[in-house]
Design an enzyme around this catalytic site. Structure first.
Site, PDB file in Angstrom:
ATOM      1  N   ARG A   1       5.928   8.924  12.652  1.00 19.93           N
ATOM      2  CA  ARG A   1       5.587   7.574  12.203  1.00 19.93           C
ATOM      3  C   ARG A   1       6.794   6.666  12.382  1.00 19.93           C
ATOM      4  NH1 ARG A   1       2.727   8.140   6.334  1.00 19.93           N
ATOM      5  NH2 ARG A   1       4.029   6.313   5.962  1.00 19.93           N
TER       6      ARG A   1
ATOM      7  N   ARG B   1       1.734  -0.091  -6.040  1.00 18.42           N
ATOM      8  CA  ARG B   1       3.069   0.166  -5.517  1.00 18.42           C
ATOM      9  C   ARG B   1       4.124  -0.687  -6.235  1.00 18.42           C
ATOM     10  NH1 ARG B   1       2.348   3.291  -0.782  1.00 18.42           N
ATOM     11  NH2 ARG B   1       4.228   3.319   0.455  1.00 18.42           N
TER      12      ARG B   1
ATOM     13  N   ARG C   1       8.037  15.170   9.369  1.00 20.46           N
ATOM     14  CA  ARG C   1       6.644  14.724   9.331  1.00 20.46           C
ATOM     15  C   ARG C   1       6.179  14.232  10.697  1.00 20.46           C
ATOM     16  NH1 ARG C   1       4.747  11.159   4.217  1.00 20.46           N
ATOM     17  NH2 ARG C   1       5.606   9.366   5.293  1.00 20.46           N
TER      18      ARG C   1
ATOM     19  N   ARG D   1      12.783   2.484   2.726  1.00 22.47           N
ATOM     20  CA  ARG D   1      11.603   2.814   1.922  1.00 22.47           C
ATOM     21  C   ARG D   1      11.997   3.422   0.571  1.00 22.47           C
ATOM     22  NH1 ARG D   1       8.286   6.565   5.455  1.00 22.47           N
ATOM     23  NH2 ARG D   1       6.653   6.379   3.888  1.00 22.47           N
TER      24      ARG D   1
ATOM     25  N   LYS E   1       1.601  12.916  -1.704  1.00 29.40           N
ATOM     26  CA  LYS E   1       0.482  12.190  -2.331  1.00 29.40           C
ATOM     27  C   LYS E   1      -0.764  12.235  -1.445  1.00 29.40           C
ATOM     28  CE  LYS E   1       2.599   8.196  -2.648  1.00 29.40           C
ATOM     29  NZ  LYS E   1       3.901   8.530  -2.078  1.00 29.40           N
TER      30      LYS E   1
HETATM   31  P1  AMP Z   1       2.350   5.115   2.879  1.00 32.04           P
HETATM   32  O1  AMP Z   1       1.528   5.765   3.923  1.00 32.04           O
HETATM   33  O2  AMP Z   1       1.685   5.073   1.532  1.00 32.04           O
HETATM   34  O3  AMP Z   1       3.751   5.653   2.807  1.00 32.04           O
HETATM   35  O4  AMP Z   1       2.484   3.570   3.311  1.00 32.04           O
HETATM   36  C1  AMP Z   1       3.103   3.198   4.521  1.00 32.04           C
HETATM   37  C2  AMP Z   1       3.484   1.723   4.466  1.00 32.04           C
HETATM   38  O5  AMP Z   1       2.312   0.932   4.259  1.00 32.04           O
HETATM   39  C3  AMP Z   1       4.417   1.348   3.309  1.00 32.04           C
HETATM   40  O6  AMP Z   1       5.777   1.578   3.604  1.00 32.04           O
HETATM   41  C4  AMP Z   1       4.098  -0.128   3.160  1.00 32.04           C
HETATM   42  O7  AMP Z   1       4.700  -0.909   4.175  1.00 32.04           O
HETATM   43  C5  AMP Z   1       2.595  -0.167   3.410  1.00 32.04           C
HETATM   44  N1  AMP Z   1       1.847   0.037   2.151  1.00 32.04           N
HETATM   45  C6  AMP Z   1       1.059   1.091   1.796  1.00 32.04           C
HETATM   46  N2  AMP Z   1       0.524   0.915   0.593  1.00 32.04           N
HETATM   47  C7  AMP Z   1       0.988  -0.275   0.147  1.00 32.04           C
HETATM   48  C8  AMP Z   1       0.797  -1.015  -1.047  1.00 32.04           C
HETATM   49  N3  AMP Z   1       0.039  -0.561  -2.053  1.00 32.04           N
HETATM   50  N4  AMP Z   1       1.423  -2.224  -1.145  1.00 32.04           N
HETATM   51  C9  AMP Z   1       2.180  -2.711  -0.158  1.00 32.04           C
HETATM   52  N5  AMP Z   1       2.415  -2.063   0.990  1.00 32.04           N
HETATM   53  C10 AMP Z   1       1.821  -0.853   1.149  1.00 32.04           C
END
Ligand code: AMP
Length: 224
Positions: free
Chosen positions: A159, A87, A126, A170, A13
């Site tokens: 990460r 989300r 990653r 996740r 994404k």
């Molecule tokens: P991502 O980089 O999109 O995989 O996001 C990494 C982490 O950030 C996720 O596992 C959540 O803990 C937090 N996060 C990102 N976007 C959201 C969202 N829209 N709502 C809640 N937590 C989020």
């Protein structure tokens, strides 16, 4: 053009959102990137978000919804790609409300579909740069010198939430909270599924093919 990218962690994404934003002149809103920035800077929001992020849980909706609403109010009229938001259903409803107020309805929700074994393979490969935030994947988009950032030479890191036990959490969170959005958007007929297992450039072409016509025309113009 107003786009939401949906899909499991590791579906690409972030990369596709960046490519689309660049090509179509849209703003890219990644809640994950925004939250990581806050964590790096040690802001109040970052401190609150970190424990949820490190354990693979979602950050509470009120923290995230306000950030997105603010950015949309500031710059949403230019067109946007939302990546990692919404989300869950409450976030999708909150987004709906903000976009209604702004009179900026979504044009398309792209669901990047990927099998679980491929998700696991990608997440395990990653890496990111803790200095400039560049993202790499040892399989699909490695840095020139293994383990070093191409932009700034910094040592690349995994990460915290890509550690195997957190990845498991996740994926569960994705299935329970985010996957129901596929049906939610199907009912408004703006959902398009894109197989995300191919190479980056192929997936991008598949995405561009699914966009409503004006954006495709603009894409054609920009390639001359
Ligand atoms: P991502 O980089 O999109 O995989 O996001 C990494 C982490 O950030 C996720 O596992 C959540 O803990 C937090 N996060 C990102 N976007 C959201 C969202 N829209 N709502 C809640 N937590 C989020």
């Amino acid at each position: 053009m107003r786009i939401v990218l949906l899909g499991p962690p590791g579906a690409g994404k972030g990369t596709q959102a960046e490519l689309l934003a660049g090509r179509l002149g849209l703003i890219h809103i990644s809640t994950g990137d925004i939250l990581r920035e806050h964590v790096e800077k040690g802001t109040e929001l970052g401190l609150q978000a970190k424990k949820f992020m490190d354990s693979g849980k979602l950050v509470p909706d009120d923290l995230v919804v306000d950030i997105v609403a603010e950015r949309l109010k500031e710059k949403g009229a230019r067109g946007f790609v939302l990546d990692g938001f919404p989300r869950n259903l409450p976030q999708a409803r909150a987004l709906n409300k903000v976009l209604k107020e702004l009179d900026l309805p979504l044009d398309i929700v792209l669901y990047l579909a990927l099998e679980t074994n491929e998700i696991l393979r990608r997440l395990s490969a990653r890496l990111f740069c803790p200095d400039c935030g560049a993202n790499y994947n040892q399989i699909s988009s490695p840095s020139e010198i293994p383990g070093r950032c191409d932009n700034c030479g910094q040592t690349l890191k995994k990460r915290e939430d890509d550690q195997p036990e957190t990845v498991h959490r996740r994926l569960k969170v994705y299935e329970a909270e985010t996957a129901p959005l596929i049906d939610y958007y199907k009912t408004s007929s703006i959902l398009k599924e894109v197989p995300a297992s191919a190479e980056l450039s192929e997936v991008l072409q598949e995405i561009l093919r699914r966009l409503p016509h004006p954006a495709r025309a603009r894409e054609g113009d920009s390639r001359g």
